[in-house]
Design an enzyme around this catalytic site. Structure first.
Site, PDB file in Angstrom:
ATOM      1  N   CYS A  74       0.809  -1.220   0.000  1.00  0.00           N
ATOM      2  CA  CYS A  74       0.000   0.000   0.000  1.00  0.00           C
ATOM      3  C   CYS A  74       0.843   1.272   0.000  1.00  0.00           C
ATOM      4  O   CYS A  74       0.449   2.275  -0.597  1.00  0.00           O
ATOM      5  CB  CYS A  74      -0.984   0.003   1.175  1.00  0.00           C
ATOM      6  SG  CYS A  74      -0.238  -0.240   2.790  1.00  0.00           S
ATOM      7  N   HIS A 149      -2.554   1.123   6.895  1.00  0.00           N
ATOM      8  CA  HIS A 149      -2.786   1.357   5.477  1.00  0.00           C
ATOM      9  C   HIS A 149      -2.329   2.756   5.082  1.00  0.00           C
ATOM     10  O   HIS A 149      -2.430   3.702   5.876  1.00  0.00           O
ATOM     11  CB  HIS A 149      -4.278   1.189   5.172  1.00  0.00           C
ATOM     12  CG  HIS A 149      -4.605   1.230   3.715  1.00  0.00           C
ATOM     13  ND1 HIS A 149      -3.962   0.461   2.769  1.00  0.00           N
ATOM     14  CD2 HIS A 149      -5.524   1.983   3.022  1.00  0.00           C
ATOM     15  CE1 HIS A 149      -4.465   0.719   1.578  1.00  0.00           C
ATOM     16  NE2 HIS A 149      -5.390   1.645   1.702  1.00  0.00           N
TER      17      HIS A 149
END
Length: 304
Positions: A74, A149
């Site tokens: 990510c 994330h």
């Protein structure tokens, strides 16, 4: 979603990724030209996908966007989604070829193209710490770790967008004023709204800025001023930037290095020099492990 690689910091000749410790006006102004903000947060299943903000999906987003199609990528996806939306950014030959090849493809296919690149995979994995010991198939208890994330916020066609590789499309968070702080003020508002959705006092966040590299400009200003009154100011700013890069290089070398050999040698040396101290260290380690285990059980993150 939790990346082993946050950033290689020095992206290309004209761009760097810099740490940002505050969203106040002065901190943002010091990072100009500021092109994008990469935000790390604790991922919570079922959380508000808008992060507390009032944005809306833009399925017709005219810029660059690719989805995340593999795990643990990510941060790389966020940086690339930001990088390819910076006007006139020199991304280098390999990335430019990938970008050109993926033109016209949907976000999912584009993600497949980039993550299938041997060169890009090598760059991504180069900072993953090596391990000489495998703990697989040992029957050790499993623990569930928190997931984190990365997303990127950037200006595009007069609006602030959030590009999240796990979402179907970029999210438009609305227009920003051209005057004052510009897009950074709107991005700050959106990021603060996301932070406000977490319990008070939460610290599960990190913020990085994709910005113009200030070194070339500082060196040119120093050369132009000669022995003028601003020379010492420019010299100090250059020293700070060069020290920062030295620290980045050291951090990256630590990420790449396997410390198990050193640890093993230290333990052998301790056992030979002072068996009593070695036994004490072992007992302390066992106590610390028991403490962590009990805490994990209490938090519900321990799996037998």
């Amino acid at each position: 979603m939790d990346d082993d690689v946050e950033s290689s910091w020095k992206l290309f000749e004209s761009l760097i990724v810099d740490d940002l410790y505050s969203l106040d006006s002065a901190s943002l102004a010091a990072l100009q030209p500021l092109h994008a903000l990469v935000f790390l947060f604790k991922w919570v299943a079922g959380a508000d996908e808008k992060g507390g903000a009032s944005g809306s999906y833009d399925d017709e987003f005219p810029g660059f966007f690719m989805r995340q199609v593999v795990n643990n990528a990510c941060a790389t996806i966020a940086v690339l989604n930001g990088l390819f939306n910076i006007p006139d950014a020199d991304v280098g030959e390999q990335l430019a070829q990938l970008q050109e090849f993926s033109n016209g493809m949907d976000a999912e296919t584009r993600g497949d193209i980039f993550t299938s690149s041997d060169w890009l995979r090598t760059q991504h994995n180069s900072l993953i710490p090596p391990s000489a010991i495998s703990l697989a198939n040992l029957g050790l208890p499993k623990t569930s770790e928190d997931a984190y994330h990365f997303v990127v916020y950037l200006p595009h066609l007069g609006a602030v967008y959030e590009l999240d590789g796990l979402k179907r499309a970029p999210m438009n968070h609305g227009a920003y004023p051209e005057s004052g702080e510009g897009w950074a003020a709107k991005a700050r508002e959106v990021i603060e709204q996301r932070i406000s959705t977490y319990p008070p006092g939460s610290i599960h966040f990190n913020l990085l800025a994709i910005r113009g590299d200030p070194l070339p400009s500082l060196r040119a200003q120093l050369q132009a001023t000669g022995d003028g009154p601003m020379a010492e100011v420019y010299q100090e700013q250059i020293r700070i930037e060069e020290d920062k890069r030295a620290a980045w290089a050291f951090e990256n070398s630590l990420r790449r290095h396997n410390h198990l050999g050193l640890i093993h040698s230290l333990l052998i040396g301790l056992a030979q020099a002072s068996p009593a101290s070695y036994d004490k260290a072992v007992e302390n380690a066992k106590a610390k492990y028991k403490e962590r285990k009990e805490k994990a059980k209490k938090d519900g993150t321990w799996e037998e």
